[in-house]
Write an enzyme that holds these catalytic residues in place. Structure first.
Site, PDB file in Angstrom:
ATOM      1  N   ASP A  59       0.899  -1.147   0.000  1.00 26.16           N
ATOM      2  CA  ASP A  59       0.000   0.000   0.000  1.00 26.16           C
ATOM      3  C   ASP A  59       0.938   1.198   0.000  1.00 26.16           C
ATOM      4  OD1 ASP A  59      -1.502   2.159   0.608  1.00 26.16           O
ATOM      5  OD2 ASP A  59      -2.497   1.287   2.372  1.00 26.16           O
ATOM      6  N   ASP A 113      -5.545   9.857 -26.927  1.00 27.07           N
ATOM      7  CA  ASP A 113      -5.081   8.467 -26.835  1.00 27.07           C
ATOM      8  C   ASP A 113      -4.065   8.126 -27.936  1.00 27.07           C
ATOM      9  OD1 ASP A 113      -5.353   5.749 -25.751  1.00 27.07           O
ATOM     10  OD2 ASP A 113      -6.328   5.263 -27.648  1.00 27.07           O
ATOM     11  N   HIS A 129       1.321   8.911 -30.178  1.00 30.65           N
ATOM     12  CA  HIS A 129       1.835   8.020 -31.225  1.00 30.65           C
ATOM     13  C   HIS A 129       1.947   8.722 -32.590  1.00 30.65           C
ATOM     14  CE1 HIS A 129       1.195   5.201 -28.126  1.00 30.65           C
ATOM     15  NE2 HIS A 129      -0.028   4.839 -28.421  1.00 30.65           N
TER      16      HIS A 129
END
Ligand code: BG6
EC number: 1.1.1.49
Length: 485
Positions: free
Chosen positions: A94, A235, A240
């Protein structure tokens, strides 16, 4: 058979989010293949760190299943799999409590390269970076690897960069854009700068336009809810496609070296002209008989997120002024195809009679996927009698055919990039200023959509996107290359 290669230096790699999707699908199978090739030292260790209540054996079992799902069956010999699983360890962590960090400190070795892969939500990057420093787990030579999305606009990207910069030097930060790890993307640089043939023609005087297509046949499927917060511009384009554009358009760097290459890419991003609203088309796929629409897949009936973008981009510099770059990417199109087409101008004068056939100019097409290779579109004489008629033919070369019979070790994008992290080579990673410059250019385009309440155009699944995208080129007297079945 996979070729043997020289191993990288010994390392401990900690994957935060080690039980997550990316680690299971890409990172761990990639490392397995590097082990098979002999590139991963036998003493190196991979430590999965995540919240899941696993112990080391349960983690190994999880990874084993991932290998079965994502690695070619023929590569999964028991001896190899066992050896790889033996190099794995696990830590239930954690990140907000101290105990786990102390335990991690005890697991790490002192005398090897340490790399920390942040395969977690970007909101956790800062906390993990601070904890690594607080618990003295990362020395000057340690590397951290971060995934996209690197921010969702300039402001958030700057904040992330600042958080990382508080703890790490830029030369320790490896921002992944997996497109840069693709074999053909690097080949683009080899083709441009390793051949004297193309560079003299690589400019506005000889190139009519460039088109870059990244078309996907799949929809957003199971990740629709996540994707809907992003959209194709964030995205695919911001990272890209922008990288492909930079590598196609940049000046020759003085050396194939990280900062020399990244300096040149940055100059291109900074030279991009603002994009007018009528030069961008956005779309959403509609339903077919057996598949849902984007709206259904995103589970958001009100969604105005685009899963298709086509745009015309101008680079305001000496080399490219007047030669547009057209970019296009979308989901659920006719086929999976990623290519860069450099389309040359027509010969200045035709000595042949007008045959009534309009031939297109020469084009150099660099195909990233599916079958990597290059094609040169040429004009030749149509064979046979009947006078001097011309026709277009492709001079086609797939790399697989050209190199047939050779024992080639072709790592996939993630494998190559992870090994580059260990080697300390940042050439194929994005620098912080590059990412910020990319957002600086993208933000106004997205902001315009938001301000105007622009709605994506519906397009047929299995096609080539909305008609408006075709018009974007038609009105300039040009056309997209066909996305073939
Ligand atoms: C990812 C995007 O970065 O790249 C996905 O988030 C996209 O939406 C993928 O499908 C495409 O990558 P590739 O390597 O399959 O072309």
């Amino acid at each position: 058979m996979v070729a043997k290669v020289i191993p990288v230096e010994d390392f401990d790699l900690v994957i935060f989010g080690g039980t997550g999707d990316l680690a299971t699908r890409k990172i761990l199978p990639g490392l397995y293949r590097r082990m098979l090739s002999g590139q991963m030292p036998k003493t190196s260790r991979i430590i999965g760190a995540a919240r899941s209540e696993y112990d080391a054996d349960a983690f190994r079992e999880h990874v084993h299943q991932g290998l079965k799902d994502h690695v070619d069956q023929s590569l999964l010999k028991k001896r190899d799999v066992d050896a790889f699983l033996g190099q794995l360890d696990y830590l239930q962590l954690d990140i907000f409590t101290d105990d786990g960090w102390k335990a991690l400190g005890e697991m790490l070795r002192g005398d090897v390269i340490r790399a920390f892969y942040f395969s977690v939500a970007p909101s956790l990057f800062g906390e993990i970076a601070r904890r690594l420093v607080q618990f003295k787990l990362a020395d000057q030579d340690a590397r951290i690897v971060v995934e996209k999305p690197f921010g969702r606009n300039l402001e958030t990207a700057k904040a992330l960069n600042a958080e990382l910069a508080e703890c790490f030097d830029e030369k320790q930060v490896y921002r992944i854009d997996h497109y840069l790890g693709k074999e053909t993307v690097q080949n683009l640089m080899a083709i441009r700068f390793g051949n004297a043939l193309f560079e003299p023609l690589w400019n506005a005087q000889h190139v009519d336009h460039v088109q870059i297509t990244a078309s996907e046949s799949l929809g957003v499927g199971g990740r629709g809810a996540y994707y809907d917060k992003s959209g194709a511009m964030r995205d695919m384009v911001q990272n890209h496609l922008m990288q492909l554009l930079c590598l196609t358009a940049m000046e020759p760097p003085s050396k194939f070296e990280a900062n020399a290459v990244r300096d040149e890419k940055l100059k291109i991003i900074k030279a991009l002209s603002p994009v007018a609203p009528n030069e961008v088309v956005r779309g959403q796929y509609s339903a077919t008989e057996d598949k849902g629409s984007y709206i259904q897949d995103s589970e958001n009936p009100e969604s105005d997120t685009e899963c298709f973008v086509a745009m015309k981009v101008e680079i305001a510099n000496w080399r490219w002024a007047g030669t547009p770059f057209y970019l296009r990417t979308g989901k659920r199109l006719r086929n999976r195809l990623t290519e860069i087409a450099v389309v040359f101008k027509d010969p200045p004068h035709s000595i042949f009679d007008d045959t009534g056939t309009h031939l297109r100019g020469n084009a150099l097409i660099i195909r990233l996927q599916p079958d990597e290779g290059i094609t040169m579109r040429m004009t030749i004489k149509d064979p046979g009698p009947g006078g001097m008629r011309l026709r277009e033919v492709p001079l086609d070369m797939t790399f697989a055919e050209a190199l047939e019979g050779e024992d080639i070790d072709l790592p996939d994008a993630y494998e190559r990039l992870i090994m580059d992290v260990i080697r300390g080579n940042q050439t194929l990673f994005m620098r912080g200023d590059e990412v910020e410059a990319a957002w600086n250019w993208i933000d106004p385009i997205i902001n315009q959509w938001v301000e105007k309440g622009s709605k994506p155009i519906q397009y047929d699944s299995g096609g080539s996107g909305p008609d408006d995208a075709l018009m974007l080129m038609h009105r300039d007297g040009r056309r997209w290359r066909e996305i073939k079945q």
